[in-house]
Structures are given as C-alpha cells and as structure tokens.
Design a protein around this motif. Structure first.
Motif, mmCIF file in Angstrom:
data_model
loop_
_atom_site.group_PDB
_atom_site.id
_atom_site.type_symbol
_atom_site.label_atom_id
_atom_site.label_comp_id
_atom_site.label_asym_id
_atom_site.label_seq_id
_atom_site.Cartn_x
_atom_site.Cartn_y
_atom_site.Cartn_z
ATOM 1 N N LYS A 27 -16.463 -9.154 11.375
ATOM 2 C CA LYS A 27 -16.289 -9.842 10.102
ATOM 3 C C LYS A 27 -16.779 -11.285 10.157
ATOM 4 O O LYS A 27 -17.320 -11.803 9.175
ATOM 5 N N THR A 164 1.451 -3.228 10.373
ATOM 6 C CA THR A 164 -0.010 -3.126 10.339
ATOM 7 C C THR A 164 -0.518 -1.826 10.956
ATOM 8 O O THR A 164 -1.654 -1.427 10.719
ATOM 9 N N ASN A 356 -6.039 2.020 8.723
ATOM 10 C CA ASN A 356 -6.719 0.755 8.420
ATOM 11 C C ASN A 356 -6.022 -0.425 9.100
ATOM 12 O O ASN A 356 -5.946 -1.528 8.548
ATOM 13 N N ASN A 358 -6.878 -2.273 11.615
ATOM 14 C CA ASN A 358 -7.742 -3.427 11.857
ATOM 15 C C ASN A 358 -7.859 -4.309 10.624
ATOM 16 O O ASN A 358 -7.792 -5.543 10.713
ATOM 17 N N GLU A 359 -8.031 -3.692 9.464
ATOM 18 C CA GLU A 359 -8.132 -4.459 8.222
ATOM 19 C C GLU A 359 -6.834 -5.192 7.918
ATOM 20 O O GLU A 359 -6.837 -6.356 7.500
ATOM 21 N N ARG A 360 -5.695 -4.521 8.141
ATOM 22 C CA ARG A 360 -4.395 -5.145 7.880
ATOM 23 C C ARG A 360 -4.184 -6.361 8.800
ATOM 24 O O ARG A 360 -3.689 -7.399 8.359
ATOM 25 N N TYR A 362 -6.505 -8.143 10.270
ATOM 26 C CA TYR A 362 -7.448 -9.199 9.872
ATOM 27 C C TYR A 362 -6.942 -9.938 8.633
ATOM 28 O O TYR A 362 -7.101 -11.162 8.519
ATOM 29 N N SER A 363 -6.286 -9.228 7.743
ATOM 30 C CA SER A 363 -5.715 -9.870 6.549
ATOM 31 C C SER A 363 -4.625 -10.863 6.935
ATOM 32 O O SER A 363 -4.512 -11.945 6.340
ATOM 33 N N VAL A 364 -3.823 -10.502 7.922
ATOM 34 C CA VAL A 364 -2.782 -11.415 8.396
ATOM 35 C C VAL A 364 -3.413 -12.657 9.029
ATOM 36 O O VAL A 364 -2.976 -13.787 8.795
ATOM 37 N N LYS A 366 -6.335 -13.966 8.361
ATOM 38 C CA LYS A 366 -6.881 -14.808 7.276
ATOM 39 C C LYS A 366 -5.781 -15.560 6.552
ATOM 40 O O LYS A 366 -5.946 -16.739 6.206
ATOM 41 N N GLN A 367 -4.653 -14.875 6.346
ATOM 42 C CA GLN A 367 -3.540 -15.524 5.640
ATOM 43 C C GLN A 367 -2.991 -16.699 6.441
ATOM 44 O O GLN A 367 -2.770 -17.788 5.897
ATOM 45 N N ASN A 370 -5.493 -19.511 6.443
ATOM 46 C CA ASN A 370 -5.939 -19.909 5.101
ATOM 47 C C ASN A 370 -7.429 -19.710 4.914
ATOM 48 O O ASN A 370 -8.139 -20.586 4.368
#
Length: 372
Positions: A27, A164, A356, A358-360, A362-364, A366-367, A370
């Motif tokens: 990503k 996750t 999913n 890995n996506e979950r 990665y979302s954490v 990013k959160q 920020n």
C-alpha cells in the motif's frame, strides 16, 4: 513512514508480523521497516528470507519450576530483562519509528514497552483466543489491541480493542480444490491432511500410524501426512504395521509440507494442532478439522483456540490425554462417512473466517497515524 515490528519465538508470532509488513509495503512502498527479534529465534531466518532487516536483543521467559536448573534460568531471565530493555531502547532511538507493532512472544515485551515510554504510538496483535502474558501486560500501554477472534475480548478489560482476524496468506484464499487435487495426483476418494508442526508432534505421529496403515491396506482414504523434523522414525512404524508407504499411491508421507495451500485445498478433513495461524487457514478454506491441542504451550492457549471452533460447530477435538489411534480412527470415520455433517462443519468453519485481516489491520494503522 517508519514502522518497527517485534514478535518472535514461534512462526505463529513471526508470520503475522511479516504479513502486516508485506501488506503495508504494497500500500505504501516508501515505508521503511525494521524488525526486532530474539537473538536465537527462528525470526533470524524467516525475516531476512522475506526481505526485511532485523536487529536482535536477547530475552527469555520465566520458568515455573523450582528446580535448581529452572531457578538458574530465571536468574538469567532477570538479567536479560534489564539488558534487553537497554538494547531495545538503543535500537528504537536509532531507527526513530513512527509506529511500533508487537505480535507477541517474549521479544515484543521490552520493545513495545520502551517504544511507548519514548512516546511512540504502539499497537499489539493477539493471535490466540486466550491471550499470551506479554500482550496482556502491554495492553494498557498501546493505542489499540488487535484481536484475531471475539473470544479474546473478555481478557482485555478497559482497553481499546478491535477484532481484525489473523493475516492469512493470499495463496490460502485463492487455492482451488479440484485444481489442487489434480496437481497432487489425487482422485475422488476422501483426502485427509495431517501434521503436527515443522518439528513434528510425537503424540500425533504415534496416533496416526493406525489410520494411515489401514488406508495403505484398504485404500479407503488418501492421506497426506507430515511427520516433522524429529519424526524420521514414522515411515518405519508404518512398515512395522505392514505397509510400505512408497508402494501405496494413496499415501503421501513426508517430513514437511512446503505447499500447504495446495494440500489444504485438496483435503476433506484436516487433523492438526490448534495453533492460531493454522486455525485461521482452516477457517479461510472452510475445512472440517479434528484438533489435537498441544498441552505444552503457554497458558494452554491451543485448547482455547480449538474450543472456539468446537463451540461454533466447526471442528472436533481430541485432547492429548485422550489421544489414541482408535480415537482418531473413530472420529475420522464418523466425520468422513456423514456428508451432511461434514458440510455443516465446513459451513460453520467458513463463517468464522476473517479473510480481510490485512485490510483491517492496515485501517487501524492509518487511524493511529492519522493517514488518509
């Protein structure tokens, strides 16, 4: 962006860290990664193989026995706790990460703890239904605790948690049953896949002799079995039981399974330990399973992992204290001879899968950072 990862001791702690790093790298290719591992851990081999740099500290856990040998080992652990913290802090200050992620094992303790003390945002990932001691100790120091399963939630009170799942290899998600059987030269007879880990589980090997020998004689099942590094005696046991494995085309007996996605996709039934990553792969493929938890793991966590599937109607369990050749044969026959029940196990297993993860995760990330 710089990310520091710490986890080791077993593949169950190392592979999630590698999967997380690999996905973030896809990503955000400009991300810099550094792993910190135990000096003598298998991470020293697996991490460089995956193309990531690694630094080392020396850490060990406490032993509960009061024997002189254990007490001496505990004194070494006390000294290592001090020296590992200093070593971890030095590496952290040199690398200056934006985020630290711990995936369990003794090594993640001083790394995540010292990163948090230095004001670096931290996350931990817990692979098991019953959390390890290290992650429970770190939970109040991190921005978020990422869990593999809902069953782990009650063990993390008053801390921010998110489910996750465990990262699963892409090949597991895409492997096709018919194509895998063709690749392995298998026909339409039921296929059993069994293994006890890369080192080999002696109790599982001993219990599988009768079932595999019977299949070698009557051809009822096709069987792929990995006996592990320390199970080199297994083929001779089959010969003592009257079966020459090399002469039975329905038997695939080998030390290791280096094509697990293909073998698991081909299987109708999996017989294995209850390590977290193995169970996540079983769920992702929707495979019925007979689980034999290892009693020789911290906090008996494999039993709790297995029971999460048993309670969901996705697997059967045989505890090692009840393990025998007859017990394995009885359960395997009962499952494979009832197509409706087998299908229900498969459906329930698939329902538990989080594909999913890995996506979950990665979302954490990013959160917490920020990131848009």
């Amino acid at each position: 962006m710089k990310i520091l990862l710490a986890g080791g001791g077993t593949a169950g702690h190392i592979n999630p860290a590698l999967a997380i790093a690999g996905y973030i790298k896809q990503k955000r290719p400009d991300t810099e990664f550094l792993f910190i591992g135990n000096k003598d851990g298998m991470e020293q081999r697996l991490v460089p193989q995956a193309g990531f740099p690694i630094r080392s500290i020396t850490i060990s856990g406490f032993q509960r026995s009061l024997s002189p040998k254990s007490m001496a080992a505990n004194l070494r652990t006390v000294r290592r706790t001090v020296t590992s913290s200093a070593a971890a802090k030095k590496i952290i200050k040199e690398f200056q990460p934006d985020l630290c992620i711990g995936t369990g094992g003794y090594v993640s303790g001083p790394v995540v703890r010292d990163a948090a003390r230095l004001g670096i945002p931290c996350l931990i990932h817990e692979q098991n239904a019953y959390p390890g001691v290290t992650n429970k100790m770190l939970a109040h120091r991190v921005q978020k605790v990422m869990l593999a399963v809902e069953a782990a939630k009650p063990y993390f009170k008053d801390v921010p948690v998110v489910v996750t799942g465990n990262p699963v290899r892409g090949e597991i998600l895409t492997a096709d049953k018919a194509e895998s059987r063709k690749q392995l030269g298998l026909d339409q007879r039921p296929v059993i896949l069994s293994f006890g880990g890369s080192l080999g589980a002696q109790k599982i090997n001993e219990a599988l002799v009768d079932l595999i020998a019977r299949s070698g004689k009557n051809g009822r099942y096709q069987h792929i079995h990995a006996y592990g590094k320390y199970g080199g005696w297994f083929p001779d046991k089959l010969r003592e039981a009257g079966v020459e494995p090399d002469d039975c085309p329905n038997l695939d007996i080998r030390p290791y399974i280096d094509n697990m996605p293909v073998c698991m996709a081909a299987a109708d039934l999996v017989i294995s330990r209850a390590g977290a990553i193995t169970l996540s792969e079983i769920q992702a493929m929707g495979k019925p399973a007979i689980l034999i938890p290892s009693p020789n793991v911290a906090e008996n966590h494999q039993y709790h992992n297995a029971m999460a599937l048993v309670d969901a109607g996705a697997a059967e369990i045989i505890e090692e204290s009840n393990l025998s050749g007859a017990a394995v044969i009885e359960k395997a026959d009962a499952m494979l001879h009832d197509e409706a029940t087998l299908a229900k196990f498969s459906e329930n297993s698939k329902k538990m899968a989080i594909t999913n993860a890995n996506e979950r995760i990665y979302s954490v990330v990013k959160q917490v950072l920020n990131l848009l």
